[in-house]
Design a protein around this motif. Structure first.
Motif, PDB file in Angstrom:
ATOM      1  N   PRO A   1      -2.709  -2.048 -11.768  1.00 41.26           N
ATOM      2  CA  PRO A   1      -3.553  -1.729 -10.618  1.00 41.26           C
ATOM      3  C   PRO A   1      -3.809  -2.981  -9.787  1.00 41.26           C
ATOM      4  O   PRO A   1      -3.749  -4.104 -10.309  1.00 41.26           O
ATOM      5  CB  PRO A   1      -4.854  -1.218 -11.254  1.00 41.26           C
ATOM      6  N   PRO A   2      -4.108  -2.819  -8.497  1.00 42.05           N
ATOM      7  CA  PRO A   2      -4.308  -3.994  -7.630  1.00 42.05           C
ATOM      8  C   PRO A   2      -5.399  -4.935  -8.137  1.00 42.05           C
ATOM      9  O   PRO A   2      -5.325  -6.146  -7.927  1.00 42.05           O
ATOM     10  CB  PRO A   2      -4.701  -3.386  -6.285  1.00 42.05           C
ATOM     11  N   GLU A   3      -6.402  -4.380  -8.817  1.00 42.58           N
ATOM     12  CA  GLU A   3      -7.522  -5.212  -9.277  1.00 42.58           C
ATOM     13  C   GLU A   3      -7.236  -5.904 -10.616  1.00 42.58           C
ATOM     14  O   GLU A   3      -8.069  -6.671 -11.122  1.00 42.58           O
ATOM     15  CB  GLU A   3      -8.802  -4.370  -9.390  1.00 42.58           C
ATOM     16  N   ALA A   4      -6.090  -5.667 -11.206  1.00 43.99           N
ATOM     17  CA  ALA A   4      -5.757  -6.265 -12.505  1.00 43.99           C
ATOM     18  C   ALA A   4      -5.686  -7.782 -12.381  1.00 43.99           C
ATOM     19  O   ALA A   4      -5.267  -8.321 -11.354  1.00 43.99           O
ATOM     20  CB  ALA A   4      -4.437  -5.714 -13.013  1.00 43.99           C
ATOM     21  N   PRO A   5      -6.090  -8.496 -13.440  1.00 45.25           N
ATOM     22  CA  PRO A   5      -6.087  -9.963 -13.370  1.00 45.25           C
ATOM     23  C   PRO A   5      -4.696 -10.581 -13.327  1.00 45.25           C
ATOM     24  O   PRO A   5      -4.537 -11.706 -12.858  1.00 45.25           O
ATOM     25  CB  PRO A   5      -6.827 -10.378 -14.646  1.00 45.25           C
TER      26      PRO A   5
ATOM     27  N   ASP B   1       0.830  -1.206   0.000  1.00 49.30           N
ATOM     28  CA  ASP B   1       0.000   0.000   0.000  1.00 49.30           C
ATOM     29  C   ASP B   1       0.864   1.256   0.000  1.00 49.30           C
ATOM     30  O   ASP B   1       0.546   2.240  -0.686  1.00 49.30           O
ATOM     31  CB  ASP B   1      -0.940   0.020   1.209  1.00 49.30           C
TER      32      ASP B   1
END
Length: 196
Positions: free
Chosen positions: A135-139, A101
């Protein structure tokens, strides 16, 4: 300097964009430490900075960028100084904690500054030291190219060296190289602050 990268010298040099004169100065160097010494002793201080930025391990290189910005801080009245200091503190926290983070906060602060200062480039180096630029949500992760950390660290150190009286730039770079040597030997990189 036991922390200097064991990567082949030619691989490190290829990332530094050295002039033909600087390349000639390191023609006989067997490793990165010898090449840095040859560059510095022949007056190629900026080139020695670039090679050190690529030769140190990522975490140590980012710490070096932080130490250089501390050694040559922006003047108190400089616009954006508070944002710079916040980015620097975040970057130093990342070096200490290696927290994901915090790493992402660092790049957000570098973007907010507009990548205009030594502190912003130190923060970018921290971000590019991680496993992914996605990004953190990237697969899937997107690993940063291996040279990005060195490029950002060299940028941070060079920008810090350009602060203050330009007649003292070489003295600042020499102090920065002392800091890098200390870090390369396992030290904190804190060296005496000289004239600005």
């Amino acid at each position: 300097m036991n922390k200097i990268a064991q990567a082949p010298l030619d691989q490190l040099v290829s990332r530094c964009q050295l002039s033909p004169e600087a390349l000639a100065a390191i023609a006989e160097a067997a490793d990165a430490a010898a090449a840095i010494e040859a560059l510095e002793s022949n007056g190629f201080l900026a080139e020695a900075v670039r090679l050190f930025a690529h030769a140190l391990p990522k975490r140590e290189a980012v710490w070096w960028a932080c130490m250089c910005t501390r050694l040559a801080p922006a003047d108190a009245g400089t616009p954006g100084r508070e944002a710079d200091l916040k980015a620097l503190e975040t970057t130093e926290n990342w070096v200490r904690q290696q927290d994901e983070d915090v790493r992402r906060q660092a790049i957000g602060q570098a973007r907010a500054i507009g990548f205009q200062t030594a502190e912003a480039w130190a923060a970018a180096a921290a971000f590019w030291s991680g496993d992914s630029m996605a990004p953190p949500e990237a697969p899937a992760p997107i690993p940063p190219p291996p040279e990005l950390v060195g490029v950002a660290v060299a940028g941070a150190v060079t920008l810090a060296g350009a602060r203050g009286d330009p007649r003292l730039q070489n003295d600042r770079l020499k102090r920065f190289l002392l800091s890098a040597r200390d870090i390369g030997a396992g030290g904190s990189g804190r060296v005496a602050q000289g004239s600005r």
